[in-house]
Design a protein around this motif. Structure first.
Motif, PDB file in Angstrom:
ATOM      1  N   PRO A 173      -4.619  13.052   4.776  1.00  0.00           N
ATOM      2  CA  PRO A 173      -3.893  11.487   4.539  1.00  0.00           C
ATOM      3  C   PRO A 173      -3.484  11.403   2.942  1.00  0.00           C
ATOM      4  O   PRO A 173      -4.417  12.048   1.901  1.00  0.00           O
ATOM      5  CB  PRO A 173      -5.049  10.779   4.669  1.00  0.00           C
ATOM      6  N   PRO A 174      -2.527  10.719   2.554  1.00  0.00           N
ATOM      7  CA  PRO A 174      -2.154  10.308   1.352  1.00  0.00           C
ATOM      8  C   PRO A 174      -3.307   9.640   0.399  1.00  0.00           C
ATOM      9  O   PRO A 174      -4.119   9.094   1.234  1.00  0.00           O
ATOM     10  CB  PRO A 174      -0.986   9.589   1.229  1.00  0.00           C
ATOM     11  N   SER A 175      -3.360  10.232  -0.846  1.00  0.00           N
ATOM     12  CA  SER A 175      -4.512   9.675  -1.590  1.00  0.00           C
ATOM     13  C   SER A 175      -4.371   8.125  -1.948  1.00  0.00           C
ATOM     14  O   SER A 175      -3.351   7.771  -2.100  1.00  0.00           O
ATOM     15  CB  SER A 175      -4.844  10.455  -2.779  1.00  0.00           C
ATOM     16  N   GLY A 176      -5.528   7.357  -2.137  1.00  0.00           N
ATOM     17  CA  GLY A 176      -5.266   5.929  -2.299  1.00  0.00           C
ATOM     18  C   GLY A 176      -6.644   5.462  -2.798  1.00  0.00           C
ATOM     19  O   GLY A 176      -7.691   6.142  -2.454  1.00  0.00           O
ATOM     20  N   HIS A 186      -8.878  -0.486  -5.044  1.00  0.00           N
ATOM     21  CA  HIS A 186      -7.526  -1.122  -5.823  1.00  0.00           C
ATOM     22  C   HIS A 186      -6.793  -1.775  -4.908  1.00  0.00           C
ATOM     23  O   HIS A 186      -6.216  -2.793  -5.273  1.00  0.00           O
ATOM     24  CB  HIS A 186      -6.943   0.245  -6.479  1.00  0.00           C
ATOM     25  N   GLY A 187      -6.690  -1.456  -3.669  1.00  0.00           N
ATOM     26  CA  GLY A 187      -6.098  -2.050  -2.593  1.00  0.00           C
ATOM     27  C   GLY A 187      -6.396  -3.555  -2.265  1.00  0.00           C
ATOM     28  O   GLY A 187      -5.584  -4.479  -2.301  1.00  0.00           O
ATOM     29  N   ALA A 188      -7.596  -3.612  -2.008  1.00  0.00           N
ATOM     30  CA  ALA A 188      -8.642  -4.801  -1.865  1.00  0.00           C
ATOM     31  C   ALA A 188      -8.383  -5.858  -2.992  1.00  0.00           C
ATOM     32  O   ALA A 188      -7.941  -6.850  -2.605  1.00  0.00           O
ATOM     33  CB  ALA A 188      -9.942  -4.565  -1.561  1.00  0.00           C
ATOM     34  N   ALA A 189      -8.319  -5.367  -4.013  1.00  0.00           N
ATOM     35  CA  ALA A 189      -8.164  -6.185  -5.217  1.00  0.00           C
ATOM     36  C   ALA A 189      -6.628  -6.654  -5.227  1.00  0.00           C
ATOM     37  O   ALA A 189      -6.484  -7.877  -5.588  1.00  0.00           O
ATOM     38  CB  ALA A 189      -8.411  -5.589  -6.871  1.00  0.00           C
ATOM     39  N   ALA A 190      -5.710  -6.031  -4.926  1.00  0.00           N
ATOM     40  CA  ALA A 190      -4.338  -6.307  -4.945  1.00  0.00           C
ATOM     41  C   ALA A 190      -4.167  -7.495  -3.864  1.00  0.00           C
ATOM     42  O   ALA A 190      -3.427  -8.502  -4.065  1.00  0.00           O
ATOM     43  CB  ALA A 190      -3.594  -4.972  -4.645  1.00  0.00           C
ATOM     44  N   ILE A 191      -4.787  -7.158  -2.635  1.00  0.00           N
ATOM     45  CA  ILE A 191      -4.744  -8.201  -1.540  1.00  0.00           C
ATOM     46  C   ILE A 191      -5.303  -9.438  -2.037  1.00  0.00           C
ATOM     47  O   ILE A 191      -4.659 -10.369  -1.509  1.00  0.00           O
ATOM     48  CB  ILE A 191      -5.181  -7.493  -0.347  1.00  0.00           C
TER      49      ILE A 191
END
Length: 90
Positions: free
Chosen positions: A49-52, A56-61
């Motif tokens: 799967p693509p890295s992520g 970081h995503g939760a902070a952006a949301i």
């Protein structure tokens, strides 16, 4: 008069058929396809799967939900400036 117009239209239409089909092809025939093939960069195929980053995503949301989205920086692709004339369009 109609017959003359019809005959001239047919003659013009048949002029396109007068090309010799046995003539050699242009030296640049097929270059567009070859050029396009060289511009395509094959990407490696992976089952991973693509890295992520979930953090970081939760902070952006969270920032999005609170209306605190970061404004992206303005980016330019060129350094073009416009000059206006003060001569009044003379």
């Amino acid at each position: 008069m109609r017959t003359l117009i019809l005959m001239s239209v047919c003659a013009v239409g048949l002029c396109g058929c007068a090309q010799n089909l046995d003539a050699p092809l242009s030296p640049t025939f097929g270059r567009a396809v070859a050029s396009m093939d060289t511009q395509i960069i094959p990407t490696p195929i992976s089952s991973e799967p693509p890295s992520g980053s979930g953090v970081h995503g939760a902070a952006a949301i969270g920032r999005y939900d609170k209306g605190q989205v970061y404004k992206p920086e303005t980016q330019n692709t060129s350094n073009v400036t416009s000059y206006s004339s003060s001569s009044g369009g003379k």
